[in-house]
Enzyme design. Structure first.
Site, mmCIF file in Angstrom:
data_model
loop_
_atom_site.group_PDB
_atom_site.id
_atom_site.type_symbol
_atom_site.label_atom_id
_atom_site.label_comp_id
_atom_site.label_asym_id
_atom_site.label_seq_id
_atom_site.Cartn_x
_atom_site.Cartn_y
_atom_site.Cartn_z
ATOM 1 N N LYS A 144 5.728 79.043 69.146
ATOM 2 C CA LYS A 144 6.699 77.970 69.413
ATOM 3 C C LYS A 144 7.527 78.311 70.658
ATOM 4 C CE LYS A 144 8.777 76.766 65.594
ATOM 5 N NZ LYS A 144 9.585 76.211 64.482
ATOM 6 N N GLU A 199 26.052 70.734 63.043
ATOM 7 C CA GLU A 199 24.994 69.760 62.743
ATOM 8 C C GLU A 199 25.595 68.600 61.964
ATOM 9 O OE1 GLU A 199 20.882 70.642 60.925
ATOM 10 O OE2 GLU A 199 21.901 69.495 59.355
HETATM 11 P P1 FAD Z 1 6.620 74.750 62.004
HETATM 12 O O1 FAD Z 1 7.222 75.626 63.026
HETATM 13 O O2 FAD Z 1 5.392 73.979 62.387
HETATM 14 O O3 FAD Z 1 6.297 75.673 60.737
HETATM 15 C C1 FAD Z 1 5.881 75.110 59.489
HETATM 16 C C2 FAD Z 1 4.899 76.067 58.805
HETATM 17 O O4 FAD Z 1 3.666 76.111 59.558
HETATM 18 C C3 FAD Z 1 5.373 77.509 58.738
HETATM 19 O O5 FAD Z 1 4.946 78.054 57.530
HETATM 20 C C4 FAD Z 1 4.683 78.196 59.901
HETATM 21 O O6 FAD Z 1 4.480 79.589 59.684
HETATM 22 C C5 FAD Z 1 3.376 77.440 59.960
HETATM 23 N N1 FAD Z 1 2.825 77.366 61.320
HETATM 24 C C6 FAD Z 1 3.527 77.070 62.446
HETATM 25 N N2 FAD Z 1 2.706 77.112 63.522
HETATM 26 C C7 FAD Z 1 1.480 77.460 63.075
HETATM 27 C C8 FAD Z 1 0.220 77.652 63.699
HETATM 28 N N3 FAD Z 1 0.069 77.509 65.018
HETATM 29 N N4 FAD Z 1 -0.842 78.000 62.910
HETATM 30 C C9 FAD Z 1 -0.704 78.126 61.566
HETATM 31 N N5 FAD Z 1 0.482 77.940 60.913
HETATM 32 C C10 FAD Z 1 1.535 77.603 61.655
HETATM 33 N N6 FAD Z 1 13.510 68.287 58.862
HETATM 34 C C11 FAD Z 1 13.609 66.957 59.139
HETATM 35 O O7 FAD Z 1 12.833 66.161 58.612
HETATM 36 N N7 FAD Z 1 14.552 66.487 60.019
HETATM 37 C C12 FAD Z 1 15.424 67.315 60.657
HETATM 38 O O8 FAD Z 1 16.253 66.862 61.443
HETATM 39 C C13 FAD Z 1 15.353 68.725 60.377
HETATM 40 N N8 FAD Z 1 16.180 69.597 60.993
HETATM 41 C C14 FAD Z 1 16.027 70.952 60.765
HETATM 42 C C15 FAD Z 1 16.840 71.851 61.473
HETATM 43 C C16 FAD Z 1 16.718 73.215 61.260
HETATM 44 C C17 FAD Z 1 17.584 74.182 62.038
HETATM 45 C C18 FAD Z 1 15.762 73.713 60.323
HETATM 46 C C19 FAD Z 1 15.631 75.190 60.078
HETATM 47 C C20 FAD Z 1 14.950 72.826 59.625
HETATM 48 C C21 FAD Z 1 15.071 71.445 59.842
HETATM 49 N N9 FAD Z 1 14.258 70.522 59.182
HETATM 50 C C22 FAD Z 1 14.355 69.176 59.449
HETATM 51 C C23 FAD Z 1 13.292 70.976 58.167
HETATM 52 C C24 FAD Z 1 11.911 71.293 58.786
HETATM 53 O O9 FAD Z 1 11.347 70.129 59.310
HETATM 54 C C25 FAD Z 1 11.028 71.887 57.691
HETATM 55 O O10 FAD Z 1 11.487 73.161 57.349
HETATM 56 C C26 FAD Z 1 9.538 71.888 57.961
HETATM 57 O O11 FAD Z 1 8.876 72.278 56.739
HETATM 58 C C27 FAD Z 1 9.070 72.854 59.014
HETATM 59 O O12 FAD Z 1 9.406 72.457 60.266
HETATM 60 P P2 FAD Z 1 9.224 73.468 61.520
HETATM 61 O O13 FAD Z 1 9.557 72.731 62.733
HETATM 62 O O14 FAD Z 1 9.907 74.737 61.275
HETATM 63 O O15 FAD Z 1 7.612 73.697 61.412
#
Ligand code: FAD
Length: 285
Positions: free
Chosen positions: A163, A17
């Site tokens: 997801k 990354e």
């Molecule tokens: P989600 O999958 O939407 O999850 C977030 C929260 O919502 C979780 O607690 C989950 O349990 C809950 N949730 C999910 N779906 C539902 C549903 N249907 N109903 C109720 N609750 C739900 N951030 C950046 O800004 N830029 C980046 O480039 C970036 N890269 C990343 C790369 C990796 C590998 C990782 C692990 C994280 C990265 N992040 C980045 C951080 C990330 O954006 C944050 O951790 C953010 O808080 C959650 O994103 P997510 O896509 O996992 O969200």
């Protein structure tokens, strides 16, 4: 090429990354880093995306360079928490125009100063939106130690399954320092019927600032062995760097021996660290 096709049953892949430099520093700064990373022959390189729009423009430029000049498959991150469907479509159009086929669909961190958008609530909504549009291969993020906002580990896994059902073809994990957390997480995924490849996110901690920042941001638990190393060498930059690299290598060796599908190295744009780790584990993959 679909990055998903790089995973296999009996080998582990190694990917990197990078993040775009801050708006105040020139984008060229990352290009020499990318040249050095190319020499390490990663399976792919992912490029982060600023949820607040700060470095978003550069994600496409860097991913395009990786794809079209270095001939490595890029995984372009894209977040949705501060974007409308129209804005997401604009970014995807840019990706498509630059032959970028693989995207990491993320919600992004909530930035309190920004007016929240309402088109997407979760990353799974974004995965569905991109999947319905077509033309991209989608990956998703996952959290071995449970996402900090999740009610509990069960609901977090149920949400992760959504997801995957909405189009994520493989998962990249949040960083962790205790491999047993990752193995427990793999078991929960199996129980939930999540059967896509899961890459382990490994962050070599090579300087003092990183330690507190990382832990406060992602809540990773710190094994006693890790804390002892950090405490002992926190005021000796060279020793801390070498110990951080050695710790990450130790984690990787154990993960590979346990059949991990891939190691995703958070390089922090540091080719020296990426090289040291790649040299140490290259023959094990
Ligand atoms: P989600 O999958 O939407 O999850 C977030 C929260 O919502 C979780 O607690 C989950 O349990 C809950 N949730 C999910 N779906 C539902 C549903 N249907 N109903 C109720 N609750 C739900 N951030 C950046 O800004 N830029 C980046 O480039 C970036 N890269 C990343 C790369 C990796 C590998 C990782 C692990 C994280 C990265 N992040 C980045 C951080 C990330 O954006 C944050 O951790 C953010 O808080 C959650 O994103 P997510 O896509 O996992 O969200």
């Amino acid at each position: 090429m679909n990055i998903r096709d790089k995973f296999s049953d009996n080998k582990s892949i190694l990917s990197f990354e990078v993040f775009p430099p801050k708006k105040t520093s020139p984008i060229e700064k990352i290009y020499s880093t990318l040249d050095e990373l190319k020499a390490l022959n990663p399976a792919y390189i992912s490029v982060t995306y600023g949820a607040g729009g700060t470095v978003a423009d550069n994600t496409c430029a860097i991913a395009s360079k990786i794809k079209n000049e270095l001939n490595i498959e890029p995984l372009a991150h894209i977040t949705c928490v501060n974007s409308s469907k129209k804005q997401v479509e604009t970014v995807l159009k840019q990706f498509r125009e630059n032959n970028i086929e693989n995207v990491l669909a993320l919600r992004g961190d909530i930035v309190p100063e920004l007016e929240p958008q309402t088109d997407f609530k979760h990353a799974s909504d974004l995965a569905k939106f991109i999947s319905d549009l077509g033309g991209f291969h989608i990956a998703g993020a996952c959290y071995p130690e449970v996402h900090p906002e999740a009610e509990d580990e069960i609901s977090d896994i149920i949400n992760l399954k959504k997801k995957v059902d909405n189009g994520a073809e493989f998962l990249v994990s949040q960083l962790f320092f205790d491999n047993s957390c990752f193995y427990d997480f793999e078991k929960r995924c199996k129980l939930a019927g999540i059967d896509v490849p899961i890459e382990a996110g490994i962050m070599p901690v090579v300087n003092k600032n990183q330690i507190n920042r990382m832990v406060s941001m992602c809540g990773a638990s710190l094994p006693a062995k890790f804390s002892r190393i950090m405490n002992r060498y926190e005021n000796n930059p060279e020793a801390l760097r070498d110990a951080g690299i050695a710790y990450a290598i130790d984690q990787c060796v154990d993960l590979i021996a346990n059949g991990v599908k891939g190691i995703h190295l958070y390089t922090m744009n540091n080719p020296y660290v990426a090289r040291k780790i790649t040299e140490a584990i290259g023959n094990l993959l």
